[in-house]
Write a protein that holds these residues in place. Structure first.
Motif, PDB file in Angstrom:
ATOM      1  N   ASN A 146       0.808  -1.216   0.000  1.00  0.00           N
ATOM      2  CA  ASN A 146       0.000   0.000   0.000  1.00  0.00           C
ATOM      3  C   ASN A 146       0.847   1.276   0.000  1.00  0.00           C
ATOM      4  OD1 ASN A 146      -2.634   1.175   0.019  1.00  0.00           O
ATOM      5  ND2 ASN A 146      -2.318   1.754   2.162  1.00  0.00           N
ATOM      6  N   LYS A 152       0.293   5.130  -6.429  1.00  0.00           N
ATOM      7  CA  LYS A 152      -0.474   4.646  -7.582  1.00  0.00           C
ATOM      8  C   LYS A 152      -0.547   5.777  -8.613  1.00  0.00           C
ATOM      9  CE  LYS A 152      -3.203   1.390  -4.838  1.00  0.00           C
ATOM     10  NZ  LYS A 152      -2.539   0.194  -5.359  1.00  0.00           N
ATOM     11  N   SER A 153       0.264   5.663  -9.663  1.00  0.00           N
ATOM     12  CA  SER A 153       0.398   6.764 -10.618  1.00  0.00           C
ATOM     13  C   SER A 153       0.153   6.372 -12.067  1.00  0.00           C
ATOM     14  CB  SER A 153       1.808   7.369 -10.503  1.00  0.00           C
ATOM     15  OG  SER A 153       2.796   6.389 -10.791  1.00  0.00           O
ATOM     16  N   SER A 182       3.623  -4.308 -12.154  1.00  0.00           N
ATOM     17  CA  SER A 182       3.324  -2.925 -11.770  1.00  0.00           C
ATOM     18  C   SER A 182       1.968  -2.766 -11.094  1.00  0.00           C
ATOM     19  CB  SER A 182       3.361  -2.034 -13.017  1.00  0.00           C
ATOM     20  OG  SER A 182       2.347  -2.430 -13.933  1.00  0.00           O
ATOM     21  N   GLU A 209       1.130  -0.283  -8.392  1.00  0.00           N
ATOM     22  CA  GLU A 209       1.354   1.133  -8.665  1.00  0.00           C
ATOM     23  C   GLU A 209       0.385   1.686  -9.716  1.00  0.00           C
ATOM     24  OE1 GLU A 209       5.876   1.861  -8.776  1.00  0.00           O
ATOM     25  OE2 GLU A 209       5.676  -0.315  -8.823  1.00  0.00           O
ATOM     26  N   VAL A 210      -0.741   0.998  -9.882  1.00  0.00           N
ATOM     27  CA  VAL A 210      -1.690   1.341 -10.942  1.00  0.00           C
ATOM     28  C   VAL A 210      -2.992   1.869 -10.360  1.00  0.00           C
ATOM     29  CG1 VAL A 210      -3.042   0.386 -12.856  1.00  0.00           C
ATOM     30  CG2 VAL A 210      -0.693  -0.376 -12.490  1.00  0.00           C
ATOM     31  N   LYS A 211      -3.509   2.939 -10.966  1.00  0.00           N
ATOM     32  CA  LYS A 211      -4.830   3.437 -10.606  1.00  0.00           C
ATOM     33  C   LYS A 211      -5.882   2.460 -11.144  1.00  0.00           C
ATOM     34  CE  LYS A 211      -3.171   8.138 -11.624  1.00  0.00           C
ATOM     35  NZ  LYS A 211      -3.339   9.280 -12.564  1.00  0.00           N
ATOM     36  N   PRO A 256      -6.707  -0.806 -10.785  1.00  0.00           N
ATOM     37  CA  PRO A 256      -6.098  -1.981 -11.441  1.00  0.00           C
ATOM     38  C   PRO A 256      -7.112  -2.961 -12.009  1.00  0.00           C
ATOM     39  CG  PRO A 256      -5.874  -2.110  -9.046  1.00  0.00           C
ATOM     40  CD  PRO A 256      -6.364  -0.733  -9.359  1.00  0.00           C
TER      41      PRO A 256
END
Length: 461
Positions: free
Chosen positions: A21, A25-26, A242, A245-247, A249
């Motif tokens: 966490n 998240k970009s 990734s 780190e993903v909006k 997901p």
């Protein structure tokens, strides 16, 4: 807890989500597709359509790419479901820990370490060769002692360009994912633009007569070609690393993975169509078939641009694989199976800088000092092992009581996942005996590390 209980204990998805966490998240779907296309579309697009057409499939190579894409799409859909249901770092390694247990997770992680690091090291040496050729075009040259692996008998001691490009990419990745993604997206756009330039220029020189006979090696040539070009699609699986780190997901991971495969397939087929239409397939068994075809029709300036496209392709592939390697090592360190400092996030960007540094040192050593000609085929077996377990894993994933997901689902399960696993096993059986022996040695080393260190330091329980 007994050793038997330890090696089959499964990690809690909630614990993984809590640990990951801290990542920022970009990334969106376009960023994921750029990462995937960056890994999949490399120098192979300028080489494979010609050489495979000449030796195995003729103009039917375009159908070989379709068949290979269909087989690859099965594994891609399985990865898409896993990354949608489990948006965590570590790709197949973490999936294996949650679904199958610690030992299988470790084996998958060890296989991916082999795939990612060896692939980057090999590509870094290819980048060095292309860069040297580009400099020679301007009358410049890299001193021989800095142009190859440690081989005093042939006058080379270190591949300096291979090391520099790896450290440059590492510096870029250490600046944060937003900055890294911007540069990667730009390089992917440059690469695709150069491919489109070839297609637009080349289509005016297409002669339909060059497509006859369409299947000079018979229908078996299509399948033989497909088994060869299948490996051109490898790399989309790195996108799943990734997920943390993903909006959104659940939506963006399937788009990124499947979208990568669709775009790559379209580009490979179009290049194959134009290339075999420009020049008879019989003439394409050369090291640089695309540049050769352009030179043959008098487009020397376009042939020069292809070299830039190859450099851009190798750069983006290394960005994706170094990034994925660092997230994989972070994930294994997070679980204590490797030293725990590798599983920590540092700095204002919350990045696994320790794992990124370790990955870079290892890749630099391999790319700068070690001859890799006999080892690159190991990349394929590492990938296929992961594909096989991810495909089979869809079945227990659906039955997992802790995981309730509303994202992407592989259609016609369990039939398609089983077919995917069988296809991957079939491809593994086509690999050489030398590859199997080398990979067996690699996995024995991995099991030695697991039972001597990992099982005593793990914090999964």
């Amino acid at each position: 807890m007994s050793i038997k209980d330890k090696i089959w204990q499964k990690q809690s998805l909630e614990k993984y989500l809590a640990k990951d966490n801290q990542f920022i998240k970009s990334m969106n779907a376009f960023d994921l597709m750029a990462l995937g296309i960056g890994a999949v579309i490399g120098t192979g697009i300028f080489i494979l359509p010609g050489t495979v057409a000449a030796l195995k499939a003729g103009p039917g190579i375009m159908l070989s790419f379709v068949v290979a894409a269909i087989v690859c799409s099965l594994a891609a859909m399985c990865y898409a479901e896993f990354s949608s249901a489990m948006p965590i770092a570590g790709s197949a390694y973490s999936y294996g820990n949650v679904i199958f247990g610690e030992l299988i997770g470790w084996i998958l992680g060890w296989a991916l370490i082999l795939e990612y690091m060896l692939a980057v090291a090999a590509v870094s040496t290819g980048f060095s060769a292309y860069f040297s050729s580009l400099l020679q075009g301007f009358g410049l040259a890299i001193p021989k002692i800095f142009s190859g692996p440690f081989d005093p008998a042939h006058g080379t001691y270190i591949n300096l360009v291979a090391i520099i490009i790896v450290w440059l990419i590492t510096w870029l990745l250490s600046q944060g994912m937003q900055q890294s993604v911007r540069v990667n997206n730009l390089m992917v756009i440059v690469k695709i633009s150069i491919i489109i330039i070839f297609l637009v220029v080349g289509v005016f020189y297409v002669k339909p007569a060059n497509w006859h006979p369409f299947l000079p090696f018979g229908k078996i040539g299509i399948l033989q070609g497909a088994s060869t070009v299948f490996f051109a699609y490898l790399g989309f699986d790195a996108v799943s690393s990734s997920a943390a780190e993903v909006k959104n997901p659940q939506r963006n991971m399937p788009i990124g993975i499947i979208g990568t495969l669709l775009v790559a397939t379209a580009l490979y087929i179009l290049v194959a169509v134009v290339l075999t239409g420009m020049v008879s397939f019989r003439e394409l068994d050369v090291a640089n078939p695309v540049a050769f075809a352009l030179q043959k029709v008098g487009q020397n300036w376009t042939a020069g641009i292809i070299s830039l496209g190859a450099l851009a392709g190798m750069f983006t592939m290394m960005v994706t694989m170094i990034y994925s390697s660092s997230r994989l090592i972070y994930s294994i360190g997070r679980d204590g199976l490797l030293p725990k400092f590798l599983g920590q996030l540092q700095g204002k960007h919350h990045l696994p800088q320790h794992s990124l540094l370790v990955v870079t040192v290892i890749i630099s050593f391999l790319g700068g000092l070690v001859p890799l000609d006999q080892l690159t085929s190991l990349v394929n077996i590492g990938t296929l092992v992961a594909f096989t377990f991810v495909s089979i894993g869809i079945i227990p994933l659906r039955k997992h009581t802790e995981i309730q997901h509303d994202g992407f689902h592989v259609p016609w399960s369990p039939v398609l996942p089983i077919i995917s696993a069988i296809a991957c096993i079939g491809l593994m059986l086509t690999l050489s005996l030398e590859t199997w022996i080398a990979s067996l040695i690699w996995f024995v080393i991995g099991l030695g590390i697991y039972f001597s260190y990992g099982i005593r330091h793990e914090n999964i329980s």
